[in-house]
Design a protein around this motif. Structure first.
Motif, PDB file in Angstrom:
ATOM      1  N   ASP A 289      15.754  -7.551 -21.298  1.00  9.78           N
ATOM      2  CA  ASP A 289      16.666  -8.654 -21.008  1.00  9.78           C
ATOM      3  C   ASP A 289      16.345  -9.330 -19.676  1.00  9.78           C
ATOM      4  N   GLN A 290      15.481  -8.685 -18.863  1.00 10.28           N
ATOM      5  CA  GLN A 290      15.108  -9.257 -17.565  1.00 10.28           C
ATOM      6  C   GLN A 290      13.724  -9.918 -17.601  1.00 10.28           C
ATOM      7  N   SER A 291      13.160 -10.076 -18.783  1.00  8.71           N
ATOM      8  CA  SER A 291      11.833 -10.668 -18.910  1.00  8.71           C
ATOM      9  C   SER A 291      11.797 -12.064 -18.300  1.00  8.71           C
ATOM     10  N   GLY A 292      10.756 -12.338 -17.532  1.00  5.09           N
ATOM     11  CA  GLY A 292      10.602 -13.625 -16.872  1.00  5.09           C
ATOM     12  C   GLY A 292      11.301 -13.715 -15.536  1.00  5.09           C
ATOM     13  N   LYS A 293      12.043 -12.656 -15.172  1.00  2.00           N
ATOM     14  CA  LYS A 293      12.806 -12.671 -13.924  1.00  2.00           C
ATOM     15  C   LYS A 293      12.180 -11.805 -12.831  1.00  2.00           C
ATOM     16  N   TRP A 294      10.979 -11.279 -13.103  1.00  3.60           N
ATOM     17  CA  TRP A 294      10.316 -10.408 -12.137  1.00  3.60           C
ATOM     18  C   TRP A 294       8.966 -10.998 -11.700  1.00  3.60           C
ATOM     19  N   ALA A 295       8.557 -10.630 -10.499  1.00  2.00           N
ATOM     20  CA  ALA A 295       7.215 -10.941 -10.003  1.00  2.00           C
ATOM     21  C   ALA A 295       6.761  -9.768  -9.144  1.00  2.00           C
ATOM     22  N   VAL A 296       5.497  -9.776  -8.770  1.00  2.00           N
ATOM     23  CA  VAL A 296       4.940  -8.678  -7.973  1.00  2.00           C
ATOM     24  C   VAL A 296       4.178  -9.249  -6.787  1.00  2.00           C
ATOM     25  N   ALA A 297       4.450  -8.694  -5.610  1.00  2.00           N
ATOM     26  CA  ALA A 297       3.748  -9.101  -4.392  1.00  2.00           C
ATOM     27  C   ALA A 297       3.096  -7.877  -3.755  1.00  2.00           C
ATOM     28  N   ALA A 298       2.207  -8.129  -2.817  1.00  2.49           N
ATOM     29  CA  ALA A 298       1.598  -7.034  -2.064  1.00  2.49           C
ATOM     30  C   ALA A 298       2.679  -6.304  -1.279  1.00  2.49           C
ATOM     31  N   ILE A 299       2.484  -5.027  -1.063  1.00  2.00           N
ATOM     32  CA  ILE A 299       3.462  -4.203  -0.358  1.00  2.00           C
ATOM     33  C   ILE A 299       3.592  -4.676   1.096  1.00  2.00           C
ATOM     34  N   PRO A 300       4.799  -4.664   1.673  1.00  2.00           N
ATOM     35  CA  PRO A 300       4.944  -5.032   3.089  1.00  2.00           C
ATOM     36  C   PRO A 300       4.127  -4.115   4.010  1.00  2.00           C
ATOM     37  N   LYS A 301       3.808  -4.595   5.196  1.00  2.62           N
ATOM     38  CA  LYS A 301       3.089  -3.805   6.192  1.00  2.62           C
ATOM     39  C   LYS A 301       3.977  -3.561   7.407  1.00  2.62           C
ATOM     40  N   LEU A 302       3.540  -2.647   8.272  1.00  7.99           N
ATOM     41  CA  LEU A 302       4.268  -2.348   9.506  1.00  7.99           C
ATOM     42  C   LEU A 302       3.925  -3.403  10.557  1.00  7.99           C
ATOM     43  N   SER A 308      -2.057  -1.812  10.368  1.00 10.28           N
ATOM     44  CA  SER A 308      -1.366  -1.839   9.076  1.00 10.28           C
ATOM     45  C   SER A 308      -1.729  -3.092   8.295  1.00 10.28           C
ATOM     46  N   VAL A 309      -1.949  -2.927   6.984  1.00  9.80           N
ATOM     47  CA  VAL A 309      -2.307  -4.044   6.101  1.00  9.80           C
ATOM     48  C   VAL A 309      -1.351  -4.069   4.905  1.00  9.80           C
ATOM     49  N   ASN A 310      -1.404  -5.160   4.150  1.00  7.61           N
ATOM     50  CA  ASN A 310      -0.548  -5.282   2.966  1.00  7.61           C
ATOM     51  C   ASN A 310      -1.203  -4.632   1.755  1.00  7.61           C
ATOM     52  N   ALA A 311      -1.551  -3.371   1.901  1.00 14.14           N
ATOM     53  CA  ALA A 311      -2.122  -2.581   0.807  1.00 14.14           C
ATOM     54  C   ALA A 311      -1.933  -1.109   1.137  1.00 14.14           C
ATOM     55  N   SER A 312      -1.497  -0.342   0.138  1.00 10.94           N
ATOM     56  CA  SER A 312      -1.326   1.090   0.339  1.00 10.94           C
ATOM     57  C   SER A 312      -1.281   1.778  -1.015  1.00 10.94           C
ATOM     58  N   ASN A 313      -0.964   3.052  -0.996  1.00  5.26           N
ATOM     59  CA  ASN A 313      -1.006   3.853  -2.214  1.00  5.26           C
ATOM     60  C   ASN A 313       0.123   4.865  -2.215  1.00  5.26           C
ATOM     61  N   ILE A 314       0.582   5.198  -3.421  1.00  5.23           N
ATOM     62  CA  ILE A 314       1.498   6.322  -3.562  1.00  5.23           C
ATOM     63  C   ILE A 314       1.256   6.972  -4.923  1.00  5.23           C
ATOM     64  N   GLY A 315       0.818   8.217  -4.897  1.00  6.14           N
ATOM     65  CA  GLY A 315       0.532   8.939  -6.138  1.00  6.14           C
ATOM     66  C   GLY A 315      -0.899   8.737  -6.608  1.00  6.14           C
ATOM     67  N   GLY A 316      -1.128   9.067  -7.865  1.00  6.67           N
ATOM     68  CA  GLY A 316      -2.465   8.972  -8.443  1.00  6.67           C
ATOM     69  C   GLY A 316      -3.083  10.346  -8.641  1.00  6.67           C
ATOM     70  N   ALA A 317      -4.031  10.422  -9.571  1.00 11.76           N
ATOM     71  CA  ALA A 317      -4.677  11.695  -9.881  1.00 11.76           C
ATOM     72  C   ALA A 317      -6.106  11.457 -10.340  1.00 11.76           C
ATOM     73  N   SER A 318      -6.873  12.554 -10.456  1.00  8.81           N
ATOM     74  CA  SER A 318      -8.258  12.485 -10.918  1.00  8.81           C
ATOM     75  C   SER A 318      -8.546  13.665 -11.842  1.00  8.81           C
ATOM     76  N   TRP A 319      -9.636  13.553 -12.600  1.00  7.24           N
ATOM     77  CA  TRP A 319     -10.029  14.582 -13.569  1.00  7.24           C
ATOM     78  C   TRP A 319     -11.088  15.500 -12.987  1.00  7.24           C
ATOM     79  N   TYR A 320     -10.977  16.803 -13.258  1.00 10.85           N
ATOM     80  CA  TYR A 320     -11.907  17.798 -12.714  1.00 10.85           C
ATOM     81  C   TYR A 320     -12.389  18.748 -13.807  1.00 10.85           C
ATOM     82  N   VAL A 321     -13.639  19.179 -13.683  1.00 13.43           N
ATOM     83  CA  VAL A 321     -14.207  20.184 -14.585  1.00 13.43           C
ATOM     84  C   VAL A 321     -14.166  21.536 -13.887  1.00 13.43           C
ATOM     85  N   LEU A 322     -13.585  22.529 -14.541  1.00 15.74           N
ATOM     86  CA  LEU A 322     -13.591  23.889 -13.999  1.00 15.74           C
ATOM     87  C   LEU A 322     -14.939  24.526 -14.340  1.00 15.74           C
TER      88      LEU A 322
END
Length: 438
Positions: A289-302, A308-322
């Protein structure tokens, strides 16, 4: 003499034919053995989140089996905490029985595994090209100059916001581009005054927003060596806590205490923005019901930290072979030919799970070029991919969650009790150093 010579020649011919026959037989056997090496083989993969990581693994499986139909690939969904516990239990006791060939590990945790069990993971340096992936991902996936992880999803931070609510407060999309956290608070106050809506949710027991602020400045809870605790003199952390305190005191925060409350707040239209990782997009778009009402901007900086820049990360993962579980070559081949190189896989996952990949070539695929109606026609994956390429690299080190357990109380003492930031961080530094030694 002539007879002896003829016999010798005959024997030579027979021997030659025999040798040729043996050679032919050996060659045929080799072919059969090679064929056997690629059939009746099994790869077991562990991953969490049935709506995201497991879906990705299943798509990778489908692609790999087209070229390797004799391989059995079993994908096991398991809670992340259970994966961590089982890996630690088995690897610490030198037991591989029951472990998978391939495992997904969160970026914040992996350095602990690579350091604690250095011979337990397969070196992927010769299987994939490090330069094919976003640079920030490589530091967490590597150890002693070797690349062990196959980078997967980006946790690029972004500012998801309601364009309609911002407009009511007098702001356009251009006003949200490359802003500081200080400007974010200013806008949030206007939004609250004009619409009555909070600007964002915050959970006092979740310091994710501080991680975003720190990494935007190229800083972390530990120094570049991954082990030296870095709290007391961490400028980005100190300024981040100041902003955190300002946010909590500004009147623009809706406090929540769990994931369901977090998601419910923006899906019910109770907040005007969601500053977090790109992975939240799939939850935001469920509010049709909120379609068309959202946008995305770069993350704020300090604003107070020059790096500090307008780019950062939170989370994420990678694949590993045992490495010692068995069939590590086959498992490595699986990862190399899917997550390690296959941009068509990334294109499919962009559509199926809104994946922002860390494989650079992904940004050239069809689904990354699409305008997204929900976000007002914005090419969201193009933007997220661009911001991913700008994320500062940091060493997450060994103690992210151990330190956060300590720091959560520290931050609350500053926000609620008015403790001095410098004094509180000095005490937290001592606690964290003691915990690291133990």
């Amino acid at each position: 003499m002539k007879t002896k010579k003829l016999i010798a020649i005959a024997l030579t011919v027979v021997m030659a034919l025999g040798i040729a026959g043996c050679a032919k037989s050996t060659k045929e056997n080799t072919k059969e053995n090679t064929k056997a090496d690629t059939t009746n083989k099994k790869i077991v993969i562990w991953a969490w989140d049935g709506t995201f990581n497991v879906v990705a693994a299943k798509e990778a499986k489908a692609i790999y089996l087209k070229e390797n139909p004799g391989v059995e690939v079993q994908i096991v969904e398991m809670a992340q905490d259970d994966i961590v516990q089982k890996l630690n239990t088995n690897l610490s006791s030198n037991t591989t029985e029951g472990l998978p060939n391939i495992v997904l590990i969160e970026d914040y945790r992996v350095q602990n595994f690579l350091t604690s069990y250095p011979d337990s993971f397969t070196d992927m340096s010769s299987k994939i090209k490090a330069t094919d992936f976003m640079e920030y991902k490589l530091k967490s996936d590597s150890s002693n100059g070797k690349l062990y992880g196959v980078p997967f999803d980006s946790g690029v931070a972004a500012l998801f916001y309601r364009t309609d609510l911002l407009k009511q407060a007098g702001y356009e999309k251009s006003d949200m581009e490359n802003i500081t956290w200080e400007k974010f608070i200013e806008i949030g106050k206007a939004v609250k005054a004009k619409t009555g809506k909070a600007m964002l949710t915050m959970d006092p027991n979740d310091l994710g927003i501080l991680r975003i602020m720190m990494q935007s400045a190229g800083q972390w809870y530990v120094k570049e060596d991954g082990t030296t605790v870095n709290l007391e003199n961490n400028e980005a952390l100190k300024e981040g806590i100041k902003v955190y305190k300002q946010l909590m005191e500004s009147g623009i925060v809706k406090q929540i205490s769990d994931w369901d409350q977090f998601v419910g707040a923006f899906q019910k239209g109770e907040v005007a923005s969601v500053p977090t990782g790109c992975w939240i997009s799939s939850s935001i778009t469920k509010a049709t019901d909120q379609s068309g009402k959202w946008a995305v901007a770069a993350i704020p900086k300090l604003g107070a930290v020059k790096s500090s820049v307008n780019a950062s990360n939170i989370g994420g993962a990678s694949w590993y072979v045992l490495d010692k579980v068995g069939d590590s070559e086959l498992a490595s081949d699986f990862l190399a030919k899917t997550f390690g190189t296959n941009k068509d896989l990334m294109n499919t996952l962009a559509d199926k799970i809104n994946l922002t990949s860390t494989l650079k070539a992904s940004s050239t695929t069809e689904n990354y070029q699409k305008s997204v109606e929900f976000y007002g026609g914005q090419k969201i994956l193009q933007d997220l991919s661009k911001w991913t390429s700008e994320i500062p690299s940091v060493n997450y080190g060994l103690y992210t969650y151990t330190i956060e357990d300590i720091l959560t109380g520290t931050v609350q003492s500053i926000v609620k009790d008015g403790a001095d930031i410098s004094t509180a961080l000095k005490d937290a530094q001592k606690q964290a150093e003691a915990a690291a030694i133990n």
